[in-house]
Scaffold this active site. Structure first.
Site, mmCIF file in Angstrom:
data_model
loop_
_atom_site.group_PDB
_atom_site.id
_atom_site.type_symbol
_atom_site.label_atom_id
_atom_site.label_comp_id
_atom_site.label_asym_id
_atom_site.label_seq_id
_atom_site.Cartn_x
_atom_site.Cartn_y
_atom_site.Cartn_z
ATOM 1 N N ARG A 51 12.957 4.869 2.815
ATOM 2 C CA ARG A 51 12.270 4.928 4.044
ATOM 3 C C ARG A 51 11.288 3.500 4.172
ATOM 4 N NH1 ARG A 51 7.207 6.994 1.054
ATOM 5 N NH2 ARG A 51 8.173 7.155 -1.059
ATOM 6 N N HIS A 179 25.384 5.585 -18.326
ATOM 7 C CA HIS A 179 25.615 4.124 -18.092
ATOM 8 C C HIS A 179 26.263 3.720 -19.370
ATOM 9 C CE1 HIS A 179 21.797 2.920 -19.619
ATOM 10 N NE2 HIS A 179 22.153 1.820 -19.806
ATOM 11 N N LYS A 183 30.165 0.899 -21.166
ATOM 12 C CA LYS A 183 29.596 -0.193 -21.810
ATOM 13 C C LYS A 183 31.143 -0.342 -22.311
ATOM 14 C CE LYS A 183 24.872 0.305 -22.735
ATOM 15 N NZ LYS A 183 24.357 -1.027 -22.333
ATOM 16 N N ASP A 236 15.155 11.223 -22.775
ATOM 17 C CA ASP A 236 15.554 10.179 -22.177
ATOM 18 C C ASP A 236 16.600 9.582 -22.565
ATOM 19 O OD1 ASP A 236 14.892 7.924 -20.530
ATOM 20 O OD2 ASP A 236 14.253 6.749 -22.102
ATOM 21 N N HIS A 241 22.710 9.425 -23.836
ATOM 22 C CA HIS A 241 23.544 8.307 -24.144
ATOM 23 C C HIS A 241 23.755 8.674 -25.805
ATOM 24 C CE1 HIS A 241 22.025 6.469 -21.078
ATOM 25 N NE2 HIS A 241 20.760 6.052 -21.210
ATOM 26 N N LYS A 340 11.688 2.923 -28.952
ATOM 27 C CA LYS A 340 11.061 1.882 -28.345
ATOM 28 C C LYS A 340 10.284 0.975 -29.306
ATOM 29 C CE LYS A 340 11.967 3.374 -23.771
ATOM 30 N NZ LYS A 340 12.993 2.790 -23.212
HETATM 31 C C1 BG6 Z 1 18.021 4.348 -19.980
HETATM 32 C C2 BG6 Z 1 16.533 4.662 -20.384
HETATM 33 O O1 BG6 Z 1 18.984 5.333 -19.710
HETATM 34 O O2 BG6 Z 1 18.485 3.460 -20.993
HETATM 35 C C3 BG6 Z 1 15.731 3.631 -20.800
HETATM 36 O O3 BG6 Z 1 16.156 5.643 -19.223
HETATM 37 C C4 BG6 Z 1 16.579 2.637 -21.807
HETATM 38 O O4 BG6 Z 1 14.717 4.060 -21.209
HETATM 39 C C5 BG6 Z 1 17.696 2.453 -21.185
HETATM 40 O O5 BG6 Z 1 15.631 1.657 -21.924
HETATM 41 C C6 BG6 Z 1 18.540 1.405 -22.246
HETATM 42 O O6 BG6 Z 1 19.550 1.033 -21.565
HETATM 43 P P1 BG6 Z 1 20.474 -0.352 -22.246
HETATM 44 O O7 BG6 Z 1 21.607 -0.370 -21.555
HETATM 45 O O8 BG6 Z 1 19.455 -1.295 -21.960
HETATM 46 O O9 BG6 Z 1 20.646 -0.142 -23.449
#
Ligand code: BG6
Length: 491
Positions: A51, A179, A183, A236, A241, A340
């Site tokens: 927007r 994602h 990798k 998260d 992942h 983290k």
């Molecule tokens: C994301 C999370 O899905 O993956 C983030 O929301 C995290 O909190 C990130 O930092 C890590 O991805 P990568 O590819 O940097 O390991």
């Protein structure tokens, strides 16, 4: 070595949230690299939607800036100009019915042309956008939708989102991105297991002692405090992942690389996870939250201070002991940890094999350590197989634990594509193998939800750890109680 590029047919890609962080940091740089490699055929169109008040030219300017910052430094202005020529912008408030005709106007009309709608927005908007696309007749038979994690914040909200998208797009045209599946090394896990005769016969509880999955980050929550406060590391990172990695390590060999063949096997693993709930949550989980400390070369604030909430109960670290109740894995612990503000960014899977049943060597030869397979996702992607070998020299039989070391960058000496490059091209090609199916996402939540509920019920704050350390001491105890330790050899 040169990577082989197979061009994709011309397509339209619409990026909702086109001015956002994900689009600028990840999607456009990924598309740019595919463009540089000559993977696109023309006329391909990429249409940013949001927007905010941009026109084509100012939007292209902002993308050019993002490419300079996030796409690596080597591209020429000429290349950027060529890429930007494909990019268009449409101002659209997804809450309103106005402006959709402008989007329609930008889209090519042939029915067989791939039309991909990427929702780089908050998940709350996924259903509404899908409905608007349908209401404005923008969904053609070759259309597909791409959504990002998090899909919901628990099983019920995930089902709600899946229902809403599913009312417009059939399952085979919904691409749910995790994602991590894009990798390189994650895909290599499948190559390693199923393209080599060596490992699969040993890949079970008779020969494997335990598996460890670590996804450590040095960064804090950065600018995402509002999202992270309502999420925490379990939702998260673990729900998606880490569980996806676990599935790829633990699944039975699928009959083929067909999307459903692979996803059926992953789903079976998720369904076989031993429940963690109020009865065993304290024995099998550790939650942590970072305090002020030293990280990334300097002093950093604690999480509570960063998010401005001294009473926050959100976890920035989780360690879990997970068991898979099936014939292959019964009794074998999978130790998972993510957090983290840990000492460094490192993601790896360690498969630790059982010790030899009997040593023929004397005490002077040294301790015989486990054979360990370390699959390193990042940084320095590669595989190390740690073996016991004789130390060279005439000084008797002294044994050492040494790695057979395969660093992908050195071995293949080609640029390893970012996860999004592979995933975006898979969407255009219609290959869903590396995407999550609805039932997988919901099964993962079904396993995660009781953990969160049990934590809520306990109502204890996460254990503190100093930024720049490997999490709370209890995470070390979780593994040491079983007479094991987190892998330190490759870290
Ligand atoms: C994301 C999370 O899905 O993956 C983030 O929301 C995290 O909190 C990130 O930092 C890590 O991805 P990568 O590819 O940097 O390991």
């Amino acid at each position: 070595m040169v990577s082989r590029i197979v061009q994709v047919a011309p397509f339209d890609l619409v990026v909702f949230g086109g001015t956002g962080d994900l689009a600028h940091r990840k999607l456009f740089p990924a598309l740019f690299h595919r463009f540089l490699d000559g993977q696109f055929s023309q006329p391909t169109k990429i249409i940013g939607v949001s927007r905010h008040d941009f026109d084509n030219s100012s939007y292209r300017g902002s993308i050019a800036k993002a490419l300079k910052q996030f796409a690596g430094g080597s591209s020429t202005d000429e290349a950027i100009k060529g890429f930007l020529a494909m990019i268009h912008y449409v101002v659209l408030d997804i809450g309103s019915d106005l402006g959709w005709d402008r989007l329609e106007h930008q889209l090519e009309k042939e029915h067989e042309r791939v039309r991909a709608f990427y929702l780089a927005t908050a998940p709350d908007h996924f259903g509404a956008i899908a409905q608007k696309l349908a209401a404005h007749s923008l969904v053609t038979p070759a259309s597909r939708i791409i959504v990002e994690k998090p899909i919901g914040k628990d099983g019920a909200s995930a089902a709600f989102i899946n229902d809403a998208i599913g009312a417009v797009f059939p399952e085979e045209r919904i691409f749910r991105i995790d994602h991590y599946l894009g990798k390189e090394t994650v895909q290599n896990l499948m190559a390693l297991r199923f393209a080599n005769a060596l490992f699969e016969p040993l890949w079970n509880s008779a020969h494997i002692d335990h598996v460890e999955i670590t996804v450590a980050e040095a960064i804090g929550v950065e600018s995402r405090a509002a999202y992270y406060e309502n999420s925490g590391a379990l939702r998260d990172m673990v729900q998606n992942h880490l569980l996806q990695l676990l599935c790829l390590v633990a699944m039975e060999p699928p009959a083929s690389m067909h999307a459903d063949a692979v996803r059926d096997e992953k789903l079976k693993v998720l369904k076989a996870l031993m429940p963690i709930d109020a009865r065993n949550v304290e024995a099998f989980t550790v939650r942590g939250q970072y305090r002020a400390g030293a990280s990334e070369g300097g002093a950093v604030k604690g999480y509570a201070e960063e998010v401005g909430n001294p009473h926050t109960m959100t976890e920035t670290f989780v360690a879990l002991k997970v068991e898979i109740a099936n014939w292959r894995w019964a009794g074998i612990p999978f130790y998972l940890r993510t957090g983290k503000r840990l000492p460094q960014r490192v993601s790896e899977v360690i498969v630790a094999f059982r010790e030899v049943p009997h040593s023929i060597f004397t005490v002077e030869s040294g301790k015989i350590s486990q054979t360990r397979l370390a699959i390193r996702l990042q940084p320095d992607e590669g595989i190390k197989l740690w073996l016991m070998l004789k130390e060279p020299g005439a000084g008797g039989m002294r044994l050492q634990h040494v790695p057979l070391d395969m660093n992908f960058a050195e071995a293949f000496s080609i640029y390893a594509p970012e996860a999004y490059e592979r995933l975006l091209m898979d969407v255009i090609r219609g290959n869903a193998t590396l995407f999550m199916r609805r039932d997988e996402v919901e099964a993962a939540w079904r396993w995660i939800d009781p953990i969160r509920e049990a934590w809520n019920h306990l109502n204890e704050p996460p254990r503190p750890y100093f930024a720049g350390t490997w999490g709370p001491a209890a995470a070390i105890a979780l593994v040491e109680r079983d007479g094991r330790s987190w892998n330190e050899e490759t870290i």
